[in-house]
Design a protein around this motif. Structure first.
Motif, PDB file in Angstrom:
ATOM      1  N   ILE A   1       0.835  -1.206   0.000  1.00  0.00           N
ATOM      2  CA  ILE A   1       0.000   0.000   0.000  1.00  0.00           C
ATOM      3  C   ILE A   1       0.868   1.254   0.000  1.00  0.00           C
ATOM      4  N   SER A   2       1.948   1.246   0.783  1.00  0.00           N
ATOM      5  CA  SER A   2       2.834   2.413   0.782  1.00  0.00           C
ATOM      6  C   SER A   2       3.526   2.566  -0.567  1.00  0.00           C
ATOM      7  N   THR A   3       3.840   1.442  -1.221  1.00  0.00           N
ATOM      8  CA  THR A   3       4.410   1.521  -2.566  1.00  0.00           C
ATOM      9  C   THR A   3       3.429   2.180  -3.518  1.00  0.00           C
ATOM     10  N   ASN A   4       2.154   1.833  -3.386  1.00  0.00           N
ATOM     11  CA  ASN A   4       1.118   2.460  -4.211  1.00  0.00           C
ATOM     12  C   ASN A   4       1.021   3.953  -3.945  1.00  0.00           C
ATOM     13  N   LEU A   5       1.186   4.351  -2.673  1.00  0.00           N
ATOM     14  CA  LEU A   5       1.170   5.771  -2.342  1.00  0.00           C
ATOM     15  C   LEU A   5       2.298   6.507  -3.053  1.00  0.00           C
TER      16      LEU A   5
ATOM     17  N   PHE B   1       1.533   9.295  -5.834  1.00  0.00           N
ATOM     18  CA  PHE B   1       1.961  10.650  -5.466  1.00  0.00           C
ATOM     19  C   PHE B   1       2.772  11.277  -6.600  1.00  0.00           C
ATOM     20  N   PHE B   2       3.775  10.546  -7.071  1.00  0.00           N
ATOM     21  CA  PHE B   2       4.654  11.131  -8.082  1.00  0.00           C
ATOM     22  C   PHE B   2       4.050  11.101  -9.481  1.00  0.00           C
TER      23      PHE B   2
ATOM     24  N   LEU C   1      13.132  12.046  -0.570  1.00  0.00           N
ATOM     25  CA  LEU C   1      14.173  11.375   0.199  1.00  0.00           C
ATOM     26  C   LEU C   1      13.638  10.112   0.874  1.00  0.00           C
ATOM     27  N   ARG C   2      12.348  10.122   1.221  1.00  0.00           N
ATOM     28  CA  ARG C   2      11.760   8.935   1.836  1.00  0.00           C
ATOM     29  C   ARG C   2      11.798   7.741   0.896  1.00  0.00           C
TER      30      ARG C   2
ATOM     31  N   ARG D   1      12.161   2.584  -2.241  1.00  0.00           N
ATOM     32  CA  ARG D   1      11.189   2.682  -3.328  1.00  0.00           C
ATOM     33  C   ARG D   1      11.814   3.426  -4.510  1.00  0.00           C
ATOM     34  N   LEU D   2      11.255   3.224  -5.680  1.00  0.00           N
ATOM     35  CA  LEU D   2      11.729   3.888  -6.885  1.00  0.00           C
ATOM     36  C   LEU D   2      10.719   4.936  -7.327  1.00  0.00           C
ATOM     37  N   LEU D   3      11.221   6.056  -7.820  1.00  0.00           N
ATOM     38  CA  LEU D   3      10.338   7.041  -8.430  1.00  0.00           C
ATOM     39  C   LEU D   3       9.829   6.494  -9.759  1.00  0.00           C
TER      40      LEU D   3
END
Length: 243
Positions: A93-97, A101-102, A141-142, A148-150
């Motif tokens: 779920i955080s990966t999805n965020l 987001f980006f 930076l998080r 995680r990758l942009l």
């Protein structure tokens, strides 16, 4: 064409400058530096109790930045839940965020895209805007802290070159023709035409780089292109990039 392709803003790399001035990590110590940074991250996360972010998808960027605006908790372990959706965040779920987001960022009012896919912050000196951009930078930076990758093409390379370059490095060694080709291919094509053409009858000047009294000529067109590249990629964006 051969002379143009060999010009500095087509071929220059900041690698040589950083290496010659001792600002680049040496080959011998690079692995040690990476190992130490990852160890510090892991140790920090083990000691952190963490925080939970409750995010509404319709205001995903705003909710995320609001949750991270508490400086004391900015680097804590993060778990994410989307309001109205079931699920336990075991990293998916955080990966999805991060991804959403980006992906949404280019449509945010503080960012703009050229004719390409990537975005850069708009030029602003407003304190509230700069604070928002600072939070976005911290969220970037998080991605490293959380491994995680942009999403690809979110930002052009010039943004990362600006962030890692020494403050006294000439801007022409940061923003190059290849950066314009990625951020705004249409402007890159226009500049390419200027470089290969006789501009005697173009009746252009340096207005868009701050010198309206200077007429564009075959003798100064390379200087114009250099300035246009820096103006487009950094220019009035400097305060936003530094935030």
């Amino acid at each position: 064409a051969r002379a143009i392709s060999c010009d500095g803003f087509f071929t220059y790399s900041i690698f040589g400058t950083l290496l010659s001035t001792g600002r680049l990590v040496s080959e011998e110590s690079a692995s040690d530096v990476v190992s130490r940074l990852f160890h510090e991250d892991a140790q920090f996360l083990r000691e952190s109790d963490g925080m939970t972010l409750s995010i509404h998808r319709e205001r995903l960027i705003e909710d995320t930045l609001s949750a991270l605006d508490d400086g004391d908790r900015m680097l804590e372990r993060m778990r994410v839940s989307f309001v109205g959706e079931e699920g336990y965040d075991a990293s998916g779920i955080s990966t999805n965020l991060y991804t959403e987001f980006f992906k949404m960022l280019p449509r945010h009012r503080l960012f703009e895209t050229g004719s390409g896919l990537s975005c850069l912050p708009v030029g602003t000196t407003d304190a509230s805007d700069l604070h928002t951009l600072e939070l976005i930078g911290k969220f970037m930076l998080r991605t490293r802290l959380d491994r995680r990758l942009l999403p690809p093409d979110t930002f052009p390379p010039v943004l990362f070159k600006f962030l890692v370059s020494p403050p006294d490095l000439d801007e022409r060694h940061i923003a190059m023709f290849s950066d314009v080709e990625i951020f705004d291919p249409q402007i890159a094509q226009t500049l390419r035409v200027i470089l290969v053409s006789d501009v005697t009858d173009y009746f252009l000047d340096f207005s868009d780089v701050g010198e309206p009294d200077v007429v564009l000529t075959n003798e100064n067109k390379q200087e114009y292109v250099h300035r246009k590249i820096v103006s487009l990629c950094i220019g009035e964006r400097r305060a936003a990039l530094e935030a």
